[in-house]
Design a protein around this motif. Structure first.
Motif: not given
Length: 258
Positions: A110-123, A125-131
């Motif tokens: 049901g989503g139309l579109d969005g944006v994302s970013t990421y942070w690898l090897n943060q201590g 953890a590796s993190i992705s963030l998206f809306t």
């Protein structure tokens, strides 16, 4: 003021208030009351009306402030065409809603579109963030509620969630699963739609941590792979989501120009 003539023939000035037009006075009072009610109604409407839907341009602008510790920012625009992996299979199937857009790398239905970013090897953890942006508030609320409704039946009590990659997805090894646990969140008046949980994987394989935030017609996902094995501290998770909420709300509250 009026001039009257008396019997002596002299003119006498007589002073008296003009008669009050009660109908006119009543009309003026009613107009004043109506004006006050209309003003109060406008104030209440402005406070209670839902905030405007986010546009893709607004989301892109909000994510420009989500930089990594080295000052760089890798923001991507996402849409269904960028999510081509076949889905994982989950057991029990009802728990798929918790991880299908993260571990399974599926586009949010049901989503139309969005944006994302990421942070690898943060201590550890590796993190992705998206809306993900939806057509309206109701669609975003339904997508968010789907996850909220799935969590209680899958959490703790020794229940195990397993997931396996299909044979066609040869770049991934078959996955094992783990036990789902609640992660506490801190919410505010405008950010009360939040939920977080973690999957503690078996045999010290680390954990997957997911944190959702719904604002207007968007649902944001924070997804972490954490290799730690000790007690989990979600302070960094909450700080990242608070920062994203601040960015999104500031963009939403900014007056439109042009």
């Amino acid at each position: 003021m009026a001039t009257t003539e008396v019997e002596s023939g002299s003119d006498v000035l007589a002073f008296a208030p003009r008669p009050v037009n009660r109908r006119l006075l009543l009309a003026l009072v009613l107009l004043l009351v109506l004006a006050l009610l209309a003003g109060a109604g406008i104030v209440v409407w402005q406070r209670l009306r839902p905030p405007p839907d986010f546009t893709l341009v607004q989301l892109q602008g909000a994510y420009t402030g989500m930089v990594r510790s080295d000052g760089t920012n890798d923001v991507s625009t996402i849409d269904p065409s960028k999510f081509t992996d076949p889905p994982l299979s989950f057991t029990p199937p009802t728990c798929a809603a918790l991880f299908d857009t993260t571990v399974s790398n599926q586009w949010a239905a049901g989503g139309l579109d969005g944006v994302s970013t990421y942070w690898l090897n943060q201590g550890s953890a590796s993190i992705s963030l998206f809306t993900v942006r939806y057509p309206d508030d109701d669609a975003a609320a339904a997508a968010y509620q789907r996850v909220v409704d799935a969590r209680p039946a899958c959490e703790g009590q020794g229940s195990s969630i397993t997931f396996v990659a299909p044979a066609s997805l040869d770049r991934r090894l078959p996955e094992s699963g783990g036990t789902l646990h609640d992660v506490p969140v801190v919410t505010g008046k405008r950010t009360h739609d939040q939920v977080a949980y973690r999957l503690e994987r078996a045999a010290s394989q680390g954990r997957y941590v997911v944190h959702l935030l719904r604002l207007s017609n968007t649902v944001s996902w924070q997804y972490r792979y954490d290799s730690g094995t000790g007690a989990y501290d979600n302070t960094a998770d909450q700080q990242l989501m608070d920062g994203l909420a601040t960015q999104l709300l500031s963009v939403q509250d900014a007056p439109k120009t042009g």
